[in-house]
Scaffold this motif. Sequence first.
Motif, PDB file in Angstrom:
ATOM      1  N   LEU A  85       0.824  -1.210   0.000  1.00  0.00           N
ATOM      2  CA  LEU A  85       0.000   0.000   0.000  1.00  0.00           C
ATOM      3  C   LEU A  85       0.854   1.254   0.000  1.00  0.00           C
ATOM      4  O   LEU A  85       1.976   1.262   0.514  1.00  0.00           O
ATOM      5  N   ASP A  86       0.287   2.315  -0.542  1.00  0.00           N
ATOM      6  CA  ASP A  86       0.954   3.617  -0.578  1.00  0.00           C
ATOM      7  C   ASP A  86      -0.057   4.723  -0.293  1.00  0.00           C
ATOM      8  O   ASP A  86      -1.265   4.539  -0.453  1.00  0.00           O
ATOM      9  N   GLY A  87       0.459   5.874   0.111  1.00  0.00           N
ATOM     10  CA  GLY A  87      -0.325   7.100   0.200  1.00  0.00           C
ATOM     11  C   GLY A  87      -1.609   6.977   0.970  1.00  0.00           C
ATOM     12  O   GLY A  87      -1.649   6.498   2.115  1.00  0.00           O
ATOM     13  N   ASP A  88      -2.724   7.423   0.324  1.00  0.00           N
ATOM     14  CA  ASP A  88      -4.035   7.438   0.978  1.00  0.00           C
ATOM     15  C   ASP A  88      -4.511   6.045   1.352  1.00  0.00           C
ATOM     16  O   ASP A  88      -5.339   5.890   2.259  1.00  0.00           O
ATOM     17  N   GLU A  89      -4.030   5.039   0.645  1.00  0.00           N
ATOM     18  CA  GLU A  89      -4.436   3.667   0.952  1.00  0.00           C
ATOM     19  C   GLU A  89      -4.041   3.290   2.388  1.00  0.00           C
ATOM     20  O   GLU A  89      -4.778   2.579   3.073  1.00  0.00           O
ATOM     21  N   ILE A  90      -2.900   3.776   2.815  1.00  0.00           N
ATOM     22  CA  ILE A  90      -2.414   3.448   4.161  1.00  0.00           C
ATOM     23  C   ILE A  90      -3.349   4.010   5.215  1.00  0.00           C
ATOM     24  O   ILE A  90      -3.660   3.346   6.218  1.00  0.00           O
ATOM     25  N   GLU A  91      -3.835   5.225   5.013  1.00  0.00           N
ATOM     26  CA  GLU A  91      -4.741   5.851   5.978  1.00  0.00           C
ATOM     27  C   GLU A  91      -6.035   5.058   6.098  1.00  0.00           C
ATOM     28  O   GLU A  91      -6.531   4.825   7.212  1.00  0.00           O
ATOM     29  N   LYS A  92      -6.587   4.635   4.959  1.00  0.00           N
ATOM     30  CA  LYS A  92      -7.825   3.854   4.995  1.00  0.00           C
ATOM     31  C   LYS A  92      -7.589   2.511   5.699  1.00  0.00           C
ATOM     32  O   LYS A  92      -8.394   2.079   6.529  1.00  0.00           O
ATOM     33  N   PHE A  93      -6.473   1.872   5.362  1.00  0.00           N
ATOM     34  CA  PHE A  93      -6.130   0.580   5.955  1.00  0.00           C
ATOM     35  C   PHE A  93      -5.986   0.705   7.475  1.00  0.00           C
ATOM     36  O   PHE A  93      -6.529  -0.105   8.235  1.00  0.00           O
ATOM     37  N   THR A  94      -5.276   1.742   7.922  1.00  0.00           N
ATOM     38  CA  THR A  94      -5.046   1.942   9.352  1.00  0.00           C
ATOM     39  C   THR A  94      -6.354   2.192  10.091  1.00  0.00           C
ATOM     40  O   THR A  94      -6.555   1.708  11.211  1.00  0.00           O
ATOM     41  N   SER A  95      -7.267   2.925   9.454  1.00  0.00           N
ATOM     42  CA  SER A  95      -8.560   3.193  10.096  1.00  0.00           C
ATOM     43  C   SER A  95      -9.354   1.894  10.267  1.00  0.00           C
ATOM     44  O   SER A  95     -10.052   1.710  11.277  1.00  0.00           O
TER      45      SER A  95
END
Length: 345
Positions: free
Chosen positions: A113-123
């Motif tokens: 994952l990169d970028g915005d994907e990481i934020e969604k994944f972490t949430s």
Amino acid sequence: MDYLQRLFNRELDEEGEVKILNSIFDRSNILWTMDNQTYSAAFNAWKLERENNLIERGKEILNLLDDNLDWFNKLRDLFKRGKVIPFIGAGMSIASGFPGWRAFLESVRQEVLDGDEIEKFTSLLDEGKYEDAAQYLADREVDYLQEKLNNKFGKELPFDKIEGVICRLPDFFNGHIATTNYDLLIDTVLREKDISFHVANGLHTRGLMRTLTDNERVLLKLHGIYNTEENRIITTADYQWHYESRDIVPQCIRDLCSNTLLFIGCSLSVDRTIEVMRAIKEERGRDNAVRHYAFLSNENLSEEERRERRRELQKANIFPIWYDGDHDEDIEALLELLVDSRRTS
């Protein structure tokens, strides 16, 4: 070598190695070689003192909360009658170097994952939606997710590399064991003790109730085995297929819940397994559903958070016994206290 003997040797060797001329020796090895009887006597005395210390710690844990003692006494009565099946979670494997589920998913995320994907994944992880987080990873690189599962959980540690209270499971339980873990630690521990057992894959096991009444010890791997995509449950799609489209895993849980379960090393977030157990309580009624227990840490919980966890678990007829110290040490203390109650009854 026995796990407790390993611990004893480590304590003997803490003062450092012994150097004689150009050779270096462990203190434990010197004592064992030079005077085996003295070594054995010292080991037995150490073991008895350790056992007594654990029992005392177990009693301290029961005094942390009023409910602890009441629920432990009910668990103890069932344990004495051989009515308890341990349900082993990922927390029991961490001491041996295996990751918990969040840590595992994070390790996959770092590569895919990169970028915005990481934020969604972490949430998703922060909300406890681990199956959705796994699906998010699988949608991008399912082959890498499976390869990571094989690499992390497929390694077969020798017994002398396994650490923690999981090494002592046969000391406390002489019957069936259930787990959602993918690692092979329990298999190795049972083989080390020359215990015959049958591995039942929860994805393909029908008629578990009948299997549990047979004489052979069963190691139930409720969510399957790590080795292939078809053989395990980790993503949302996996859960939908095995919990909704097919009824084999939910039926395994229903059969398993005819016995008292003791959850050890399990986070017990509200996942599919807990949802099935809630449904069982609703179907059978509070007074007819079997009661289950869990050893849980309250170390990082506020009083309100702890009470909320207790309310959620009670909906599934799971009653938590809370501890506040070291994970493995406190679990071992409670198990030692259970065994002591059986010895002294």
